[in-house]
Design a protein around this motif. Structure first.
Motif, PDB file in Angstrom:
ATOM      1  N   TYR A  83       0.824  -1.202   0.000  1.00 47.10           N
ATOM      2  CA  TYR A  83       0.000   0.000   0.000  1.00 47.10           C
ATOM      3  C   TYR A  83       0.859   1.253   0.000  1.00 47.10           C
ATOM      4  O   TYR A  83       1.009   1.920   1.009  1.00 47.10           O
ATOM      5  N   THR A  84       1.419   1.555  -1.128  1.00 47.42           N
ATOM      6  CA  THR A  84       2.142   2.800  -1.288  1.00 47.42           C
ATOM      7  C   THR A  84       1.127   3.889  -1.622  1.00 47.42           C
ATOM      8  O   THR A  84      -0.024   3.601  -1.910  1.00 47.42           O
ATOM      9  N   HIS A  85       1.555   5.131  -1.591  1.00 52.33           N
ATOM     10  CA  HIS A  85       0.649   6.224  -1.923  1.00 52.33           C
ATOM     11  C   HIS A  85       1.419   7.371  -2.546  1.00 52.33           C
ATOM     12  O   HIS A  85       2.640   7.383  -2.543  1.00 52.33           O
ATOM     13  N   THR A  86       0.683   8.320  -3.082  1.00 48.99           N
ATOM     14  CA  THR A  86       1.306   9.445  -3.770  1.00 48.99           C
ATOM     15  C   THR A  86       1.295  10.699  -2.908  1.00 48.99           C
ATOM     16  O   THR A  86       1.547  11.777  -3.412  1.00 48.99           O
ATOM     17  N   GLY A  87       1.021  10.563  -1.625  1.00 45.95           N
ATOM     18  CA  GLY A  87       0.928  11.719  -0.733  1.00 45.95           C
ATOM     19  C   GLY A  87       2.267  12.276  -0.310  1.00 45.95           C
ATOM     20  O   GLY A  87       2.331  13.322   0.321  1.00 45.95           O
ATOM     21  N   GLY A  88       3.338  11.593  -0.611  1.00 46.16           N
ATOM     22  CA  GLY A  88       4.658  12.066  -0.233  1.00 46.16           C
ATOM     23  C   GLY A  88       4.827  12.082   1.273  1.00 46.16           C
ATOM     24  O   GLY A  88       4.377  11.190   1.973  1.00 46.16           O
TER      25      GLY A  88
END
Length: 137
Positions: A83-88
């Protein structure tokens, strides 16, 4: 002066410092260390502002079997993240506040999920995110 009764500000600052310190060490090693040279030759090519003793210690640490094993294990663990994300580096609370300012309304957790699991072109970052995102619509 701002009172930080629970140490929140201090924790945030220390976390940021730790991240920058880690990135700086990594960049220094990969920019200045040449694996084709011997340890002594690499120590002679010590970067400006760093003493030869500190540089030797740093290279000994980075080239130790224990550190190499730790780096290998960390890379392996990062590759398993589902579960990676693009929210930095921004927290969900901070992203929510930014969306409140941008849209003029509070966004739901589902909307925040979609914001942090889609690329700028609108595609999902992986199939699991797509499946969850389609259920949330």
């Amino acid at each position: 002066m701002c009172k930080d009764s629970r140490g929140i500000i201090k924790r945030i600052i220390l976390k940021m410092l730790g991240r920058v310190w880690k990135e700086t060490k990594n960049k220094l090693y990969h920019h200045c260390y040449d694996s084709e040279l011997s340890l002594e030759e690499n120590i002679e090519n010590c970067p400006l502002g760093i003493t030869a003793d500190h540089w030797r210690w740093f290279l000994d640490y980075r080239n130790s079997e224990e550190t190499k094993e730790k780096c290998k294990k960390n890379a392996e663990n990062r590759s398993k993240q589902l579960y990676t994300h693009t929210g930095g580096l921004k927290s969900l609370a901070r992203l929510g506040e930014e969306e409140l300012e941008r849209q003029g309304r509070r966004v739901s957790r589902g909307e925040l999920y979609l914001l942090t699991h889609k690329r700028p072109n609108g595609s999902y970052i992986h199939d699991a995110a797509r499946a969850i995102g389609e259920r949330k619509k």
